[in-house]
Design an enzyme around this catalytic site. Structure first.
Site, PDB file in Angstrom:
ATOM      1  N   LYS A 267      13.980  -4.493 -42.427  1.00 23.72           N
ATOM      2  CA  LYS A 267      14.386  -3.673 -41.269  1.00 23.72           C
ATOM      3  C   LYS A 267      13.572  -4.061 -40.045  1.00 23.72           C
ATOM      4  O   LYS A 267      12.345  -3.969 -40.051  1.00 23.72           O
ATOM      5  CB  LYS A 267      14.208  -2.180 -41.587  1.00 23.72           C
ATOM      6  CG  LYS A 267      14.458  -1.244 -40.392  1.00 23.72           C
ATOM      7  CD  LYS A 267      14.300   0.237 -40.760  1.00 23.72           C
ATOM      8  CE  LYS A 267      14.388   1.140 -39.532  1.00 23.72           C
ATOM      9  NZ  LYS A 267      14.184   2.581 -39.862  1.00 23.72           N
ATOM     10  N   ASP A 272      12.027   2.704 -32.445  1.00 22.72           N
ATOM     11  CA  ASP A 272      12.993   3.724 -32.857  1.00 22.72           C
ATOM     12  C   ASP A 272      12.717   5.033 -32.134  1.00 22.72           C
ATOM     13  O   ASP A 272      11.835   5.788 -32.509  1.00 22.72           O
ATOM     14  CB  ASP A 272      12.910   3.921 -34.386  1.00 22.72           C
ATOM     15  CG  ASP A 272      13.910   4.954 -34.884  1.00 22.72           C
ATOM     16  OD1 ASP A 272      14.809   5.323 -34.108  1.00 22.72           O
ATOM     17  OD2 ASP A 272      13.792   5.356 -36.063  1.00 22.72           O
ATOM     18  N   LYS A 279      14.038  11.601 -31.061  1.00 27.60           N
ATOM     19  CA  LYS A 279      12.886  12.100 -31.805  1.00 27.60           C
ATOM     20  C   LYS A 279      12.016  12.962 -30.884  1.00 27.60           C
ATOM     21  O   LYS A 279      11.970  12.718 -29.686  1.00 27.60           O
ATOM     22  CB  LYS A 279      12.038  10.930 -32.320  1.00 27.60           C
ATOM     23  CG  LYS A 279      12.614  10.177 -33.486  1.00 27.60           C
ATOM     24  CD  LYS A 279      11.678   9.069 -33.930  1.00 27.60           C
ATOM     25  CE  LYS A 279      12.272   8.254 -35.078  1.00 27.60           C
ATOM     26  NZ  LYS A 279      12.447   9.033 -36.320  1.00 27.60           N
ATOM     27  N   ASP A 290       8.442   0.377 -36.690  1.00 32.40           N
ATOM     28  CA  ASP A 290       9.698   0.468 -37.439  1.00 32.40           C
ATOM     29  C   ASP A 290      10.277  -0.908 -37.774  1.00 32.40           C
ATOM     30  O   ASP A 290      11.362  -1.000 -38.329  1.00 32.40           O
ATOM     31  CB  ASP A 290      10.714   1.319 -36.658  1.00 32.40           C
ATOM     32  CG  ASP A 290      11.629   2.112 -37.567  1.00 32.40           C
ATOM     33  OD1 ASP A 290      11.310   2.250 -38.762  1.00 32.40           O
ATOM     34  OD2 ASP A 290      12.679   2.588 -37.082  1.00 32.40           O
ATOM     35  N   ASP A 349      19.538   8.802 -35.456  1.00 29.08           N
ATOM     36  CA  ASP A 349      18.183   8.459 -35.900  1.00 29.08           C
ATOM     37  C   ASP A 349      18.188   7.857 -37.314  1.00 29.08           C
ATOM     38  O   ASP A 349      17.178   7.330 -37.771  1.00 29.08           O
ATOM     39  CB  ASP A 349      17.288   9.701 -35.836  1.00 29.08           C
ATOM     40  CG  ASP A 349      15.805   9.362 -35.855  1.00 29.08           C
ATOM     41  OD1 ASP A 349      15.476   8.159 -35.762  1.00 29.08           O
ATOM     42  OD2 ASP A 349      14.986  10.282 -35.972  1.00 29.08           O
ATOM     43  N   GLU A 351      19.226   5.085 -38.275  1.00 29.70           N
ATOM     44  CA  GLU A 351      19.741   3.803 -37.790  1.00 29.70           C
ATOM     45  C   GLU A 351      19.382   2.645 -38.712  1.00 29.70           C
ATOM     46  O   GLU A 351      20.063   1.631 -38.730  1.00 29.70           O
ATOM     47  CB  GLU A 351      19.203   3.534 -36.379  1.00 29.70           C
ATOM     48  CG  GLU A 351      17.808   2.898 -36.295  1.00 29.70           C
ATOM     49  CD  GLU A 351      16.696   3.771 -36.880  1.00 29.70           C
ATOM     50  OE1 GLU A 351      16.904   4.982 -36.978  1.00 29.70           O
ATOM     51  OE2 GLU A 351      15.643   3.222 -37.248  1.00 29.70           O
ATOM     52  N   ARG A 353      19.528   2.249 -41.955  1.00 27.17           N
ATOM     53  CA  ARG A 353      20.575   1.942 -42.941  1.00 27.17           C
ATOM     54  C   ARG A 353      21.766   1.254 -42.288  1.00 27.17           C
ATOM     55  O   ARG A 353      22.490   0.502 -42.923  1.00 27.17           O
ATOM     56  CB  ARG A 353      20.963   3.224 -43.680  1.00 27.17           C
ATOM     57  CG  ARG A 353      21.543   4.285 -42.804  1.00 27.17           C
ATOM     58  CD  ARG A 353      21.503   5.666 -43.443  1.00 27.17           C
ATOM     59  NE  ARG A 353      20.180   6.273 -43.371  1.00 27.17           N
ATOM     60  CZ  ARG A 353      19.873   7.461 -43.896  1.00 27.17           C
ATOM     61  NH1 ARG A 353      20.784   8.152 -44.558  1.00 27.17           N
ATOM     62  NH2 ARG A 353      18.660   7.945 -43.784  1.00 27.17           N
TER      63      ARG A 353
HETATM   64  N1  BES Z   1      12.143   4.976 -38.849  1.00 28.15           N
HETATM   65  C1  BES Z   1      12.510   6.284 -39.275  1.00 28.15           C
HETATM   66  C2  BES Z   1      11.772   6.718 -40.533  1.00 28.15           C
HETATM   67  C3  BES Z   1      10.339   7.081 -40.373  1.00 28.15           C
HETATM   68  C4  BES Z   1       9.968   8.251 -39.742  1.00 28.15           C
HETATM   69  C5  BES Z   1       9.353   6.286 -40.906  1.00 28.15           C
HETATM   70  C6  BES Z   1       8.628   8.593 -39.630  1.00 28.15           C
HETATM   71  C7  BES Z   1       8.040   6.634 -40.815  1.00 28.15           C
HETATM   72  C8  BES Z   1       7.661   7.781 -40.168  1.00 28.15           C
HETATM   73  C9  BES Z   1      14.004   6.319 -39.571  1.00 28.15           C
HETATM   74  O1  BES Z   1      14.798   5.544 -38.760  1.00 28.15           O
HETATM   75  C10 BES Z   1      14.434   7.731 -39.371  1.00 28.15           C
HETATM   76  O2  BES Z   1      14.376   8.185 -38.272  1.00 28.15           O
HETATM   77  N2  BES Z   1      14.860   8.385 -40.433  1.00 28.15           N
HETATM   78  C11 BES Z   1      15.265   9.740 -40.368  1.00 28.15           C
HETATM   79  C12 BES Z   1      16.496   9.898 -41.227  1.00 28.15           C
HETATM   80  C13 BES Z   1      17.172  11.221 -41.068  1.00 28.15           C
HETATM   81  C14 BES Z   1      17.792  11.324 -39.690  1.00 28.15           C
HETATM   82  C15 BES Z   1      18.228  11.354 -42.141  1.00 28.15           C
HETATM   83  C16 BES Z   1      14.125  10.616 -40.888  1.00 28.15           C
HETATM   84  O3  BES Z   1      13.438  10.218 -41.830  1.00 28.15           O
HETATM   85  O4  BES Z   1      13.903  11.663 -40.290  1.00 28.15           O
HETATM   86 ZN    ZN Z   2      13.901   3.900 -37.960  1.00 25.13          ZN
HETATM   87 MN    MN Z   3      15.329   6.561 -36.971  1.00 24.46          MN
END
Ligand code: BES
Ligand code: ZN
Ligand code: MN
Length: 493
Positions: A267, A272, A279, A290, A349, A351, A353
């Site tokens: 990834k 992000d 966020k 990220d 968010d 993104e 996947r």
């Molecule tokens: N890059 C983030 C995941 C992340 C968040 C990694 C904090 C490390 C610390 C990812 O893109 C994300 O935002 N995931 C969301 C998914 C949700 C919207 C289903 C998450 O984990 O909140």
């Molecule tokens: Zn992310």
């Molecule tokens: Mn995200």
């Protein structure tokens, strides 16, 4: 840094500093005793006086005195002799090398490598010496206007060996050096901020890697080429930014063409923000990390190429930013992925996947022997497993077992989570083939379940490194994980 293996009498080595093991119980080990004698009994004296207790991780740097075979003695506590394990070996080595790095000494030899360790053979002990040196000597200096004090001055580091362990230690040092360099490459890419480490910057670093290694071919696709391939999911993520996306392909070939490759997909979200599903501000700076999945692919590919591993390996990095703007993807938008499956984007968010699904579809053309994606994918994984272990999900028990074992062997551990079909039901959409989120419950699993639909018939595994890719607080910075796990897996495959 030059690494070398040295055999022969303890006190006959030409080096500035001798790193010597001392236990908290029992006698001095043979090599330490030899230096003690050559230095007028100074070590026993320090011990008796209580300046040195031999606790694991304790270090004491002393002037060896005139007439001594070296300038400095670096005494390294190893704990109780009977408890000396790979873990305490690593801890003692780390402490000693950190002291060495600050010492200004130009060269050293470690005698810790001679000590028996139940779960670390000579190969492993030498490898850990080299890996640990890279770990402790790494400094982020790229964007400091003044070089920091304490830039390590050490230019050569030797592992003491006996005749029987010499060959395996040479191999261990070589592997440890490539892994350490791969880890630091990943750390550096992770630490670079998003205004420097853009998708185009990553592409340039990939091309540079390609120029350095004859067996490595690097291709970079533009957004126009991605559009031609109908990567609608990936393109929906980059829609909100003016920074151009890149799709990076690194092909390392050092086995017959008929041998199916291992394909690593990382990834590469260089920042992000969450997009329109923005966020909250606290710690958003950490979203420069990220792209750590991508960074680990860079590190692993570099290590494989440096070691000239006899394998075929492909590294794929979909790279872009996730930003909000007037052109950004909206919650509710439906996109068509390269696989033809449609996705309702309920949360912009989620993104990672979306870029990975098109990369996994693209990877199918290599008919991978194993398809492994690495991603800072879900905050839920940090809640489930914390920082010690990465999450592992897979459609193949054999591949999952192999990766778990690699993680154990490399001290870069993962933990498997289930992927029952029931979890997939959370991704149901009224308007498209699936939604890109499955609600709050089991967030790491629903994310992996989404990805599994794009893995085709490949043996596929997914490493969620959201908790392991970087540290917070005083030691804030990229960890380079899971490069050690990946290279261990490649060495064994
Ligand atoms: N890059 C983030 C995941 C992340 C968040 C990694 C904090 C490390 C610390 C990812 O893109 C994300 O935002 N995931 C969301 C998914 C949700 C919207 C289903 C998450 O984990 O909140
Ligand atoms: Zn992310
Ligand atoms: Mn995200």
């Amino acid at each position: 840094m030059r690494f070398a293996v040295k055999t022969g009498a303890a006190t006959k080595q030409r080096t500035a500093c001798a790193i010597l093991p001392v236990y908290s119980d029992g006698e001095l080990p043979a090599s330490t005793r030899a230096y003690d004698r050559a230095c007028g009994g100074i070590i026993s004296e320090l011990f008796k006086a209580g300046d040195l207790r031999g606790e694991t991780g304790e270090t004491l740097l002393v002037v060896a005195g005139s007439g001594a075979p070296v300038r400095r003695l670096l005494l390294a506590g190893c704990g109780k002799r009977a408890d000396f394990s790979r873990r305490s070996y690593r801890k003692a080595t780390r402490a000693a090398l950190a002291t060495l790095a600050r010492s200004g000494q130009p060269s050293a030899i470690s005698y810790l490598t001679l000590e028996p360790v139940a779960d670390a053979d000579p190969y492993r002990r030498a490898r850990l010496l080299a890996e640990t040196w890279h770990e402790v000597s790494y400094r982020f200096t790229a964007l400091k206007s003044k070089q920091p004090e304490h830039v390590p001055a050490v230019s050569s580091l030797a592992a003491a060996a006996d005749g029987r362990s010499r060959r395996s230690m040479i191999s261990g040092l070589g592997h440890g050096e490539a892994i350490g360099r791969g880890v630091n490459f990943a750390r550096e890419l992770g630490n670079l901020p998003a205004n420097v480490c853009t998708p185009s910057y990553l592409a340039d670093r990939a091309r540079e890697l390609g120029r350095r290694h004859r067996r490595l071919t690097v291709k970079v696709m533009s957004e126009a080429q991605m559009r031609k391939l109908k990567m609608g999911a990936l393109l929906s993520v980059t829609a909100g930014t003016t920074e151009p996306a890149r799709f990076i392909i690194m092909e390392y070939s050092n086995a017959p063409r008929s041998k199916r490759p291992v394909v690593l997909v990382g990834k590469g979200i260089t920042f992000d923000t969450g997009g329109i599903s923005l966020k909250p501000p606290p710690q958003m700076d950490e979203m420069k990390y990220d792209m750590c999945g991508a960074a680990s692919v860079f590190g692993a590919v570099q290590a494989a190429a440096e070691l000239e591993l006899p394998i075929n390996l492909v590294g794929i990095v979909p790279a872009c930013e996730n930003l909000p703007s007037g052109t950004a993807t909206r919650p509710g938008d439906i996109v068509t992925s390269m696989s033809g499956q449609t996705v309702e984007i309920l949360n912009t968010d989620a993104e990672g996947r979306l870029i990975l699904c098109d990369a996994l579809t693209y990877a199918q053309r290599y008919k991978p022997a194993a398809l492994i994606d690495i991603a800072t994918l879900t905050g839920a994984c940090v809640i489930a497993l914390g920082r010690p272990r990465s999450g592992l999900l897979a459609n193949s028990d054999a591949l999952a077992e192999a990766l778990l074992k690699a993680g154990e062997d490399a001290d870069d551990r993962a933990w498997r989570l289930p992927l029952d079909p029931e979890y997939g039901e959370q991704l149901k959409s009224n308007f498209a083939d699936m939604a890109n989120v499955g609600g709050r419950e089991a967030g790491t699993i629903t994310a992996a379940s989404f990805l599994s639909r794009f893995a085709g018939k490949s043996d596929w595994a997914h490493l969620d490194i959201a908790g392991t890719a970087w540290l917070q607080g005083a030691r804030k910075g990229g960890t380079g994980r899971p490069v050690p796990l990946l290279v261990e897996y490649l060495l064994a495959s």
